[in-house]
Each structure stands twice: as C-alpha cells, then as structure tokens.
Write a protein that holds these residues in place. Structure first.
Motif, PDB file in Angstrom:
ATOM      1  N   ALA A  61     -41.384   5.378  11.740  1.00 46.03           N
ATOM      2  CA  ALA A  61     -40.986   4.224  12.564  1.00 46.03           C
ATOM      3  C   ALA A  61     -41.800   2.998  12.153  1.00 46.03           C
ATOM      4  O   ALA A  61     -42.984   2.881  12.493  1.00 46.03           O
ATOM      5  CB  ALA A  61     -41.200   4.536  14.046  1.00 46.03           C
ATOM      6  N   LYS A  67     -41.993  -0.052  13.014  1.00 44.22           N
ATOM      7  CA  LYS A  67     -42.589  -0.991  13.987  1.00 44.22           C
ATOM      8  C   LYS A  67     -44.027  -0.628  14.355  1.00 44.22           C
ATOM      9  O   LYS A  67     -44.797  -1.473  14.779  1.00 44.22           O
ATOM     10  CB  LYS A  67     -41.724  -1.094  15.243  1.00 44.22           C
ATOM     11  N   THR A  68     -44.382   0.647  14.192  1.00 37.90           N
ATOM     12  CA  THR A  68     -45.730   1.086  14.560  1.00 37.90           C
ATOM     13  C   THR A  68     -46.798   0.370  13.739  1.00 37.90           C
ATOM     14  O   THR A  68     -47.860   0.007  14.257  1.00 37.90           O
ATOM     15  CB  THR A  68     -45.874   2.605  14.337  1.00 37.90           C
ATOM     16  N   ASP A  91     -37.407   4.566   9.892  1.00 33.52           N
ATOM     17  CA  ASP A  91     -36.683   4.083  11.065  1.00 33.52           C
ATOM     18  C   ASP A  91     -36.954   2.580  11.156  1.00 33.52           C
ATOM     19  O   ASP A  91     -38.103   2.172  11.313  1.00 33.52           O
ATOM     20  CB  ASP A  91     -37.197   4.848  12.302  1.00 33.52           C
ATOM     21  N   ARG A 124     -27.647   6.945  21.535  1.00 33.52           N
ATOM     22  CA  ARG A 124     -28.985   7.023  22.128  1.00 33.52           C
ATOM     23  C   ARG A 124     -28.870   7.465  23.586  1.00 33.52           C
ATOM     24  O   ARG A 124     -28.155   6.837  24.380  1.00 33.52           O
ATOM     25  CB  ARG A 124     -29.659   5.651  22.024  1.00 33.52           C
ATOM     26  N   HIS A 183     -35.590   8.873  22.479  1.00 35.87           N
ATOM     27  CA  HIS A 183     -36.987   8.537  22.192  1.00 35.87           C
ATOM     28  C   HIS A 183     -37.718   8.600  23.520  1.00 35.87           C
ATOM     29  O   HIS A 183     -37.438   7.811  24.418  1.00 35.87           O
ATOM     30  CB  HIS A 183     -37.077   7.153  21.559  1.00 35.87           C
ATOM     31  N   GLY A 214     -40.749   8.026  24.453  1.00 26.87           N
ATOM     32  CA  GLY A 214     -41.866   7.150  24.777  1.00 26.87           C
ATOM     33  C   GLY A 214     -42.929   7.305  23.710  1.00 26.87           C
ATOM     34  O   GLY A 214     -42.626   7.774  22.614  1.00 26.87           O
ATOM     35  N   SER A 215     -44.145   6.923  24.006  1.00 26.85           N
ATOM     36  CA  SER A 215     -45.189   7.015  22.995  1.00 26.85           C
ATOM     37  C   SER A 215     -46.397   7.762  23.547  1.00 26.85           C
ATOM     38  O   SER A 215     -46.676   7.694  24.745  1.00 26.85           O
ATOM     39  CB  SER A 215     -45.610   5.621  22.538  1.00 26.85           C
ATOM     40  N   GLY A 232     -39.599   9.583  18.359  1.00 35.00           N
ATOM     41  CA  GLY A 232     -41.037   9.618  18.080  1.00 35.00           C
ATOM     42  C   GLY A 232     -41.784  10.036  19.331  1.00 35.00           C
ATOM     43  O   GLY A 232     -41.252  10.801  20.136  1.00 35.00           O
ATOM     44  N   GLY A 233     -43.002   9.524  19.487  1.00 31.41           N
ATOM     45  CA  GLY A 233     -43.761   9.807  20.695  1.00 31.41           C
ATOM     46  C   GLY A 233     -44.857  10.836  20.542  1.00 31.41           C
ATOM     47  O   GLY A 233     -45.648  11.046  21.463  1.00 31.41           O
ATOM     48  N   GLU A 287     -38.731  10.565  14.221  1.00 26.12           N
ATOM     49  CA  GLU A 287     -39.162   9.194  13.910  1.00 26.12           C
ATOM     50  C   GLU A 287     -40.610   8.981  14.336  1.00 26.12           C
ATOM     51  O   GLU A 287     -40.893   8.210  15.248  1.00 26.12           O
ATOM     52  CB  GLU A 287     -38.281   8.188  14.658  1.00 26.12           C
ATOM     53  N   PRO A 288     -41.547   9.667  13.717  1.00 28.29           N
ATOM     54  CA  PRO A 288     -42.945   9.525  14.126  1.00 28.29           C
ATOM     55  C   PRO A 288     -43.501   8.158  13.746  1.00 28.29           C
ATOM     56  O   PRO A 288     -43.137   7.593  12.712  1.00 28.29           O
ATOM     57  CB  PRO A 288     -43.650  10.628  13.331  1.00 28.29           C
ATOM     58  N   GLY A 289     -44.362   7.633  14.590  1.00 27.92           N
ATOM     59  CA  GLY A 289     -45.071   6.403  14.271  1.00 27.92           C
ATOM     60  C   GLY A 289     -46.555   6.634  14.462  1.00 27.92           C
ATOM     61  O   GLY A 289     -47.294   6.993  13.550  1.00 27.92           O
ATOM     62  N   ARG A 290     -46.975   6.512  15.704  1.00 30.12           N
ATOM     63  CA  ARG A 290     -48.377   6.609  16.093  1.00 30.12           C
ATOM     64  C   ARG A 290     -49.116   7.810  15.488  1.00 30.12           C
ATOM     65  O   ARG A 290     -50.223   7.674  14.985  1.00 30.12           O
ATOM     66  CB  ARG A 290     -48.419   6.684  17.622  1.00 30.12           C
ATOM     67  N   TYR A 320     -49.650   0.085  16.456  1.00 27.56           N
ATOM     68  CA  TYR A 320     -49.432  -1.043  17.380  1.00 27.56           C
ATOM     69  C   TYR A 320     -50.646  -1.969  17.491  1.00 27.56           C
ATOM     70  O   TYR A 320     -51.079  -2.318  18.581  1.00 27.56           O
ATOM     71  CB  TYR A 320     -48.998  -0.513  18.766  1.00 27.56           C
TER      72      TYR A 320
END
Ligand SMILES: *Cc1c(COP(=O)(O)O)cnc(C)c1O
Length: 415
Positions: A46, A48-49, A68, A141, A182, A184-185, A218-219, A261-264, A364
């Motif tokens: 992801a 945006k992270t 993503d 979604r 999704h 949340g995070s 993600g999350g 869609e992993p980010g963090r 972030y």
C-alpha cells in the motif's frame, strides 16, 4: 545517503540541528520478505503508507511486484520503482480523469469501488477505450465493523445486501469480480478479519457469482513497543497470518486467489528520526520535529514508539539521576496542539542540545509531513543496524508507556 553503523555515529558526525531520518534498507527488505513468505497470495504494498521513491525502489529489490495505489502520483512512483509492477487501483472513489489515466496509460486492470455510480464511471471509460471488460477485475469494497487502532471502514464500503447487488451488476457487464475489505490499521486481534471474512462469505453466497479474487486489505500489526500487558501484546506477522489464513479457510475461501495490501507491517521498522532537544523546561522537552512533521501518526495515541537517548558528549555537566522519567514532548511549530499525546520515558539527565532517536516511524510519517510554520525535515542517512540492536552502552531503548497515570506527570494535558 551517507551511511552509518548506528544513530550515535550519525549524531557524532553531523551534530544535526534539523531532524535526520535514519533509513535501514536491510530491515525493510527483511520485513518485506517476511511478509511475502508468510502470505501465500499476491502481496500488493500500500503505497500511501510510505511512498518515498527510495523506499519503493528498495521494496522492488526485495521482491515486491504489486502495489496498491490510489492516485496518479502513486501510479508513477510504483512504476518508477518497477517498470512492470502490477498496480491495483483500490481507492473506491475516483476522479474520472484518473480512471482514464489508470486504464489507458498505466494499463491497470484491477480496480475497487463500492457504489453503482462508480461502476457507471468505470464502464463509460472502458467502452470509450474499447477495452474488453473480461480483462478487468472489479473489486467490490465491503463495509466492515472493526476494532482497529485506526478504524477506516466507516468511510468506504458497501453493506452486504448492496454489495451482492453490485457484484451481480459487475458480473453481468462482463467484468471479473472480486471482493475486498480493509479492516483498519494496526489490527492486532483476529476478530476484525474474521468478521470481514464472514461478510465476504455472505455476499459471495447471496450474489452467486464466481469470484476471481479476494483482497483482505491491510492492517497487519507492526511490532511497536507494546504496553507490557497481555491485552495489548502485538503478535508476530507469522502468527497473525496463520490465524487469518485459518479464518479464510473457515469462511470457505480456500479456493479463491488471495491478495493482501500490507503497509505499516512492512515499513514501520525501517525508519527512525533523530531529533534534537531544543530546550528542556523542567519535565518538558521541546524538540525540532512534531505532529506536523514526522510524528502525526504517534499523536493519535494509539501506538507507542520506542525512543533512544543520545546524549551530547560536549555537555560536561549533567543534573539528575540516571533513571528514566516521563517527559512531555513538545513539537517544533508554534501550534499549541503540537505536543505528543504520550510522554516519553527518558533519562532524567537529558538536557538542551541532546538528541533522541525515535524508532519505527516508517509508516505514515514522511507521507504526512507538512510545511507548516516553514519546518520540513528532509535529511536522510542510511543506518546499518536495526533500531532494536543498540551497540553502545549509551543507548537506551526507552518507551512512553505511562499513558494511564497522569499523576506521574502533573502538567500533562490529557486531552
Ligand atoms: C491504508 C490502506 C492499506 C494499508 O494499511 P496498513 O494498516 O498500513 O497495512 C491497505 N489497503 C487499503 C485499502 C488502505 O486504504
């Protein structure tokens, strides 16, 4: 980027007065590969992270092949990192011109939405460009209820009945259909995923349409400093993923191709920021970073960042005992809300001119920093050792865990 073994060396060499980001490419690659190994489906990072080009390039080197993305700038950055990267356009609400750019110039063939008017928007462009709908996977979604540290499902997602209708509509047009959610995070509990998978199973059953893919979003939780009690213990990604995959099977999706869609969880550990104490006033310290620069994510009070004291060797005389005490941390801008929501536990000897390395800020942070008040940290160095492995005895991996005991810090504003 200049390279150092650790933050101490960087500070001794640079004596920086501005925040300095410590990027750890080896840690980033390790965390990316851990995720790739733990998750058997398609991994789409992801963007945006953390969308910095050097970071995306490093992820591509680590083996990330899909991204993503949510905007033209993210399309471009991902393709710069990897020329043949697969892009998944998972923003449910898009500008018409961006949809056209995605389909025409970037040849994106995976797209998410949660409303029939968005289906119409996409279809208009698909027809205008004379694309065969069967080459495009449209993901619906789903709205989910979660218990995430950051609850994101309030904004997007179709309710189950509506989602089933959308799936049928999309399928009737001739698109491939997928479901996505999704939760949340920083989601450490399995319930949020299990609930979402339950909704997905219901929608699949009601729609009666063959699914091309299930995207679990993600999350996944990153290993921040946990609060030292069981309730908040953060599971390792391998453990978390094992539980999620079990829930995926239990919901009847073992036959459907998976996407995540992993980010963090991939980027949190790879970046730290070295900040300077501009002034100490009693139990308050003023630093040269804050919520309008690198630390907005921590400001929500939902995560606990680790910190390490880096004393200025030029200061010969120090007061106080060498024990950890809580400090209220004030940010660089003149804005009175620019105060970290949690105190930092640091040695009582800390003083004006010392440095603190704040760890695990990869998610972030860079993407959210602003130019408010004219402050914009943009200095990077490379650091070879993980944050968790301080080589020198002057490194204190301290944490701001007090949160619940305002009496320890009389002037602390609990708002
Ligand atoms: C932000 C976002 C992600 C990444 O979330 P993390 O908590 O960082 O893993 C994944 N998917 C979607 C749709 C998002 O909006």
């Amino acid at each position: 980027m200049q390279r150092y073994a650790n933050a101490r060396d960087a500070v001794d060499d640079l004596r920086p007065d501005v925040p300095v980001y410590g990027f750890r490419p080896a840690v980033l690659k390790q965390d990316a590969q851990r995720f790739l190994k733990a998750f058997p489906g398609r991994t789409a990072y992801a963007v945006k992270t953390n969308g910095e080009q050097f970071l995306l390039d490093c992820l591509a080197e680590a083996g990330i092949e899909a991204f993503d993305v949510a905007s033209p700038a993210e399309f471009a950055a991902a393709r710069t990192a990897k020329r043949d990267a697969e892009l998944l356009y998972m923003h449910p609400v898009k500008a018409q011109s961006d949809i056209r750019l995605a389909l025409e110039d970037y040849r994106i063939r995976a797209i998410a939405l949660d409303h029939e008017d968005e289906v119409a928007k996409v279809l208009r462009i698909v027809r205008a460009l004379d694309i065969d709908p069967a080459t495009i996977t449209v993901f619906v979604r789903l709205a989910t209820k979660g218990h995430a540290a950051y609850e994101l499902s309030k904004k997007f997602g179709a309710a189950p009945g509506h989602a089933a209708e959308l799936v049928q509509r999309i399928s009737n047009i001739g698109f491939q259909t997928g479901l996505c959610f999704h939760v949340g995070s920083q989601v450490a509990d399995i319930e949020s995923y299990r609930d979402a998978l339950g909704v997905a199973a219901q929608v699949r059953k009601d729609a009666g349409v063959e699914l091309a893919a299930l995207d679990i979003g993600g999350g996944f939780p990153a290993p921040y400093r946990d609060e030292g009690n069981r309730r908040s213990a953060i599971p390792e990604i391998e453990t978390m993923m094992r539980r999620i995959l079990k829930a995926v099977d239990a919901a009847g999706f073992s036959d459907v191709p998976l996407i995540a869609e992993p980010g963090r969880v991939i980027v949190a550990r790879c970046l730290s920021v070295i900040v300077r104490v501009l002034l100490r006033k009693g139990r308050r310290i003023y630093i040269n970073d804050g919520i309008w620069s690198s630390l907005s994510d921590s400001w929500t009070g939902k995560i606990t960042l680790p910190a390490r004291f880096l004393p200025d060797p030029a200061r010969k005389r120090r007061h106080g005992k060498d024990e950890l005490v809580p400090f209220r941390v004030c940010g660089a801008t003149c804005d009175s809300v620019d105060i970290l929501s949690r105190p930092f536990h640091l040695p009582d000897t800390i003083d004006t001119g010392d440095w603190i390395e704040i760890g695990h800020i990869g998610a972030y942070s860079l993407s959210l920093r602003s130019r408010f008040n004219g402050f914009y940290p943009d200095t990077f160095v490379e650091i070879e050792t993980p944050f968790e492995e301080p080589p020198g005895e002057r490194g204190y991996a301290t944490i701001e865990t007090m949160g619940d005991s305002p009496q320890d810090l009389p002037e602390f504003d609990r708002s």
